[in-house]
Design a protein around this motif. Structure first.
Motif, short mmCIF file in Angstrom:
data_model
loop_
_atom_site.label_atom_id
_atom_site.label_comp_id
_atom_site.label_asym_id
_atom_site.label_seq_id
_atom_site.Cartn_x
_atom_site.Cartn_y
_atom_site.Cartn_z
N PRO A 82 15.61 2.33 7.06
CA PRO A 82 16.64 2.13 8.09
C PRO A 82 17.58 0.99 7.77
CG PRO A 82 14.52 2.55 9.11
CD PRO A 82 14.26 2.38 7.64
N ARG A 83 17.05 -0.08 7.16
CA ARG A 83 17.90 -1.22 6.81
C ARG A 83 18.94 -0.82 5.77
NH1 ARG A 83 14.91 -6.68 5.25
NH2 ARG A 83 14.29 -6.37 7.43
N GLU A 84 18.52 -0.04 4.77
CA GLU A 84 19.47 0.41 3.76
C GLU A 84 20.52 1.33 4.37
OE1 GLU A 84 19.83 3.09 -0.33
OE2 GLU A 84 17.89 2.85 0.65
N LEU A 85 20.08 2.24 5.24
CA LEU A 85 21.01 3.16 5.85
C LEU A 85 22.06 2.41 6.67
CD1 LEU A 85 20.54 6.63 7.16
CD2 LEU A 85 21.52 4.99 8.76
N VAL A 86 21.63 1.41 7.44
CA VAL A 86 22.58 0.62 8.22
C VAL A 86 23.56 -0.09 7.29
CG1 VAL A 86 22.81 -1.39 9.72
CG2 VAL A 86 21.10 0.35 10.24
N ALA A 87 23.09 -0.56 6.13
CA ALA A 87 23.98 -1.21 5.17
C ALA A 87 25.00 -0.22 4.62
CB ALA A 87 23.16 -1.82 4.03
N ARG A 88 24.56 1.02 4.36
CA ARG A 88 25.48 2.06 3.89
C ARG A 88 26.53 2.36 4.96
NH1 ARG A 88 23.69 5.41 -0.40
NH2 ARG A 88 22.20 4.25 -1.67
N VAL A 89 26.08 2.44 6.20
CA VAL A 89 27.01 2.67 7.32
C VAL A 89 28.04 1.55 7.37
CG1 VAL A 89 27.19 2.63 9.84
CG2 VAL A 89 25.46 4.06 8.72
N ARG A 90 27.58 0.31 7.25
CA ARG A 90 28.49 -0.84 7.30
C ARG A 90 29.52 -0.77 6.17
NH1 ARG A 90 25.00 -4.62 6.37
NH2 ARG A 90 24.29 -4.66 8.53
N ALA A 91 29.09 -0.37 4.98
CA ALA A 91 30.00 -0.28 3.84
C ALA A 91 31.06 0.79 4.07
CB ALA A 91 29.22 0.00 2.57
N ILE A 92 30.66 1.94 4.61
CA ILE A 92 31.62 3.01 4.88
C ILE A 92 32.64 2.56 5.92
CG2 ILE A 92 31.91 5.34 5.82
CD1 ILE A 92 29.14 6.01 4.68
N LEU A 93 32.15 1.95 7.00
CA LEU A 93 33.05 1.50 8.05
C LEU A 93 34.03 0.44 7.54
CD1 LEU A 93 30.52 1.26 11.00
CD2 LEU A 93 32.30 2.99 10.71
N LYS A 94 33.57 -0.40 6.66
CA LYS A 94 34.45 -1.43 6.09
C LYS A 94 35.58 -0.79 5.30
CE LYS A 94 34.43 -5.62 3.25
NZ LYS A 94 33.59 -6.54 2.44
N ARG A 95 35.25 0.27 4.55
CA ARG A 95 36.27 0.95 3.76
C ARG A 95 37.24 1.74 4.63
NH1 ARG A 95 31.89 2.74 0.58
NH2 ARG A 95 32.25 4.89 1.22
N THR A 96 36.76 2.31 5.72
CA THR A 96 37.57 3.27 6.47
C THR A 96 38.22 2.72 7.73
OG1 THR A 96 35.60 4.05 7.67
CG2 THR A 96 36.20 5.22 5.66
N GLN A 97 37.89 1.50 8.11
CA GLN A 97 38.47 0.94 9.33
C GLN A 97 39.53 -0.11 9.05
OE1 GLN A 97 35.11 -0.29 11.78
NE2 GLN A 97 35.10 1.69 12.80
#
Length: 228
Positions: free
Chosen positions: A105-120
């Motif tokens: 779950p920690r890795e998945l949340v980090a992946r989510v954060r990376a995607i949001l950083k790129r797309t927001q």
């Protein structure tokens, strides 16, 4: 921080995702099969979708294909398979990242954060960019040529933003890949070629057939954008 749609048929996995994402400050909503997930994805205003590949009613790849016909919401694929071909298919269909089960779950949340950083909008140019008769505003997701609107996907917007910020530079495929997907995701040359081909086609249809030049053996750069 973000509104996230979880499309996953396993209730236990949905619970794990819900708890992890809420602890990270995100709000979530859920769907348990592909048909319900597509309906919610098309009718909602989600910042990101976590999408299981092996869904009943409609698999994740088909859902993503239909979603991309109408919306550019970022997609993180979640699957029990970790085959390279599945990752390639998912990315070429418009996915932003790919996580295999079982996952941290920690890795998945980090992946989510990376995607949001790129797309927001973080790290993207502010305000309006101009080059010749071409106008681009990444924050507003707006592109015009000679006053005519050009509809671009997020990836096409990211490529064009990179080129327009430094129009005199020649960018290689690895540099384009980093701009679109980030440095941690490997993307095939075929996928980048597809993005570039689609971007050029849309610009050409608007009259900007000279917008992107190829420097053979090196990469691409902005053309004069004078129109046809």
């Amino acid at each position: 921080m973000a509104d996230i749609l979880i499309i996953e048929d396993d209730a236990q996995i949905r619970s794990v995702l819900r708890i992890a994402l809420k602890q990270a400050g995100h709000t979530t909503r859920e769907a348990g099969d592909g048909a319900e997930g597509l309906a919610k994805a098309l009718n909602g205003r989600d910042d990101l979708i976590i999408l299981d590949v092996g869904l009943p009613a409609m698999d994740g790849f088909e859902l993503c294909r239909r979603l991309r016909a109408e919306k550019d919401t970022p997609v993180l694929f979640l699957t029990a398979r970790d085959d390279e071909i599945d990752r390639i298919v998912g990315l070429e269909l418009g996915g932003d990242d790919y996580v295999a089960k079982p996952f941290s779950p920690r890795e998945l949340v980090a992946r989510v954060r990376a995607i949001l950083k790129r797309t927001q909008g973080q790290g993207r140019p502010n305000g309006t960019l101009w080059h010749g008769a071409l106008e681009l505003n990444p924050e507003r997701h707006l592109c015009r040529f000679d006053g005519l609107d050009v509809s671009l996907t997020q990836r096409e917007m990211a490529i064009l933003s990179l080129l327009m910020v430094r129009p005199e530079n020649v960018f290689s495929k690895p540099q384009l890949s980093d701009a679109v997907y980030g440095p941690v995701i490997h993307v095939s040359d075929r996928t980048l070629d597809s993005h570039l081909r689609n971007l050029r086609g849309k610009l050409r249809a608007a009259g900007a057939g000279d917008a992107i030049e190829t420097v053979h053996g090196v990469g691409v750069r902005m053309g004069p954008c004078r129109g046809e």
